[in-house]
Design an enzyme around this catalytic site. Structure first.
Site, PDB file in Angstrom:
ATOM      1  N   GLU A   1       0.857  -1.269  -0.098  1.00 49.40           N
ATOM      2  CA  GLU A   1       0.026   0.045  -0.006  1.00 49.40           C
ATOM      3  C   GLU A   1       0.829   1.195  -0.039  1.00 49.40           C
ATOM      4  O   GLU A   1       0.478   2.254  -0.736  1.00 49.40           O
ATOM      5  CB  GLU A   1      -0.987  -0.049   1.290  1.00 49.40           C
ATOM      6  CG  GLU A   1      -2.126  -1.097   1.196  1.00 49.40           C
ATOM      7  CD  GLU A   1      -2.928  -0.861   0.089  1.00 49.40           C
ATOM      8  OE1 GLU A   1      -3.030   0.222  -0.803  1.00 49.40           O
ATOM      9  OE2 GLU A   1      -3.680  -1.896  -0.372  1.00 49.40           O
TER      10      GLU A   1
ATOM     11  N   CYS B   1     -17.109   3.482 -20.102  1.00 56.33           N
ATOM     12  CA  CYS B   1     -18.346   3.144 -19.637  1.00 56.33           C
ATOM     13  C   CYS B   1     -19.067   1.700 -20.230  1.00 56.33           C
ATOM     14  O   CYS B   1     -19.767   1.247 -19.563  1.00 56.33           O
ATOM     15  CB  CYS B   1     -19.219   4.619 -19.881  1.00 56.33           C
ATOM     16  SG  CYS B   1     -18.758   6.009 -19.014  1.00 56.33           S
TER      17      CYS B   1
HETATM   18  S1  SF4 Z   1     -18.779   4.517 -13.020  1.00 57.37           S
HETATM   19 FE1  SF4 Z   1     -19.956   5.630 -14.638  1.00 57.37          FE
HETATM   20  S2  SF4 Z   1     -18.547   7.276 -15.408  1.00 57.37           S
HETATM   21 FE2  SF4 Z   1     -17.261   5.458 -14.206  1.00 57.37          FE
HETATM   22  S3  SF4 Z   1     -16.893   3.857 -15.883  1.00 57.37           S
HETATM   23 FE3  SF4 Z   1     -18.777   3.520 -14.829  1.00 57.37          FE
HETATM   24  S4  SF4 Z   1     -20.543   4.159 -16.148  1.00 57.37           S
HETATM   25 FE4  SF4 Z   1     -18.629   5.321 -16.691  1.00 57.37          FE
END
Ligand code: SF4
Length: 296
Positions: free
Chosen positions: A37, A200
């Site tokens: 860490e 995403c």
């Molecule tokens: S948390 Fe939201 S912004 Fe982040 S990768 Fe996943 S879908 Fe995309």
């Protein structure tokens, strides 16, 4: 959707996609996790892997490191960067040996009282080494929570209590599952919900992510530029330390003069190393790594 469903989605993804890293092995031990860490702060995994293995091969328990010199810790740290971490890790090993019989404590307050162990590291060790339920909040987790839950493009300035509360609300109640979820959030933030290119389309939280649902609005204000290294005092400090690490015995000032032509900047960098306790004067115009026993 309940907030802990974020954890369920993240952990299902983590079960299939977690990187196979040696400090995640079941029997690795709290000392090895603590070392990982501290090394992983501001340093990529690929650079940490060989340094972590070498460090634990040499100092498999805190008492072994505590018995060695600060200079050897700095030498072994090599080029991982931010070498004060090596000094602090050795101080931590000394404290573990003196206060805890050489064992990394399980109690969060005892962990927080160790030198070089801050809010993030203490909670990471308590969660990953001992399976406790604590919010483990690094930069990646803050960004992930800001996007998925709050709908903001990034986390903004750190506000430790608020960050801890926001992340804790996402954790399952059962401690071992909460620790697993913490690891999953960190991995998602590191690999998928990255700062500059969130993927995403591959994200297990895509269907429930508030920022994605809002059309991924951009952050107001200028984009932060990555920190430069070339030409900075950090670079000069690194060059000076490299000479001192590789040399047995005091290094004359004139040898250090060769590493950087700007006298003012070089002197400032050297003074900073002395002030930080990484380097000591050895006579009128010579220097060594701190506590270098190789001189005896
Ligand atoms: S948390 Fe939201 S912004 Fe982040 S990768 Fe996943 S879908 Fe995309």
């Amino acid at each position: 959707m309940s907030e802990t469903q974020f954890a369920e989605m993240a952990t299902r993804w983590y079960d299939q996609n977690a990187r196979d890293l040696p400090w995640r092995e079941p029997d690795v031990g709290a000392w090895a996790i603590l070392v990982s860490e501290i090394m992983l702060q501001q340093t990529p995994v690929v650079r940490v892997l060989p340094a972590w293995r070498a460090w634990l091969a040499r100092w498999p328990v805190p008492a072994a490191l505590a018995a060695d010199t600060p200079a050897e810790a700095i030498r072994m740290w090599g080029r991982l960067g931010y070498p004060r971490r090596a000094l602090r890790l050795r101080e931590c090993a000394v404290a573990l040996t003196q206060r805890h019989d050489g064992v990394v404590p399980t109690d969060l307050d005892a962990l927080l009282a160790l030198p070089g162990v801050g809010s993030y590291t203490a909670r990471a060790v308590a969660a990953f080494a001992y399976g406790q339920r604590h919010p483990v909040v690094d930069t990646n987790v803050r960004r992930l929570v800001a996007r998925a839950v709050t709908g903001l493009p990034d986390a903004g300035p750190a506000t430790r209590p608020a960050d801890l509360v926001a992340t804790e609300e996402l954790l399952p109640v059962e401690p071992a599952r909460a620790a697993w979820a913490s690891a999953a959030f960190m991995e998602l933030g590191a690999l998928v919900c990255t700062a500059r290119g969130p993927r995403c389309g591959e994200c297990p939280l895509a269907e429930v992510c508030a920022w994605r649902a809002a059309g991924r609005p951009a952050a107001p204000g200028p984009t932060r530029r990555p920190q430069q290294y070339a030409g900075t005092d950090r670079q000069v400090r690194g060059l000076l330390l490299a000479v001192l690490r590789e040399t047995v015995g005091p290094v004359p000032g004139e040898r250090l003069d060769l590493v950087w032509t700007d006298d003012v900047q070089r002197a400032r960098a050297l003074a900073g190393l002395v002030q930080d306790g990484l380097v000591e004067r050895a006579g009128a115009d010579a220097y060594t790594l701190a506590g270098d026993r190789r001189l005896i």
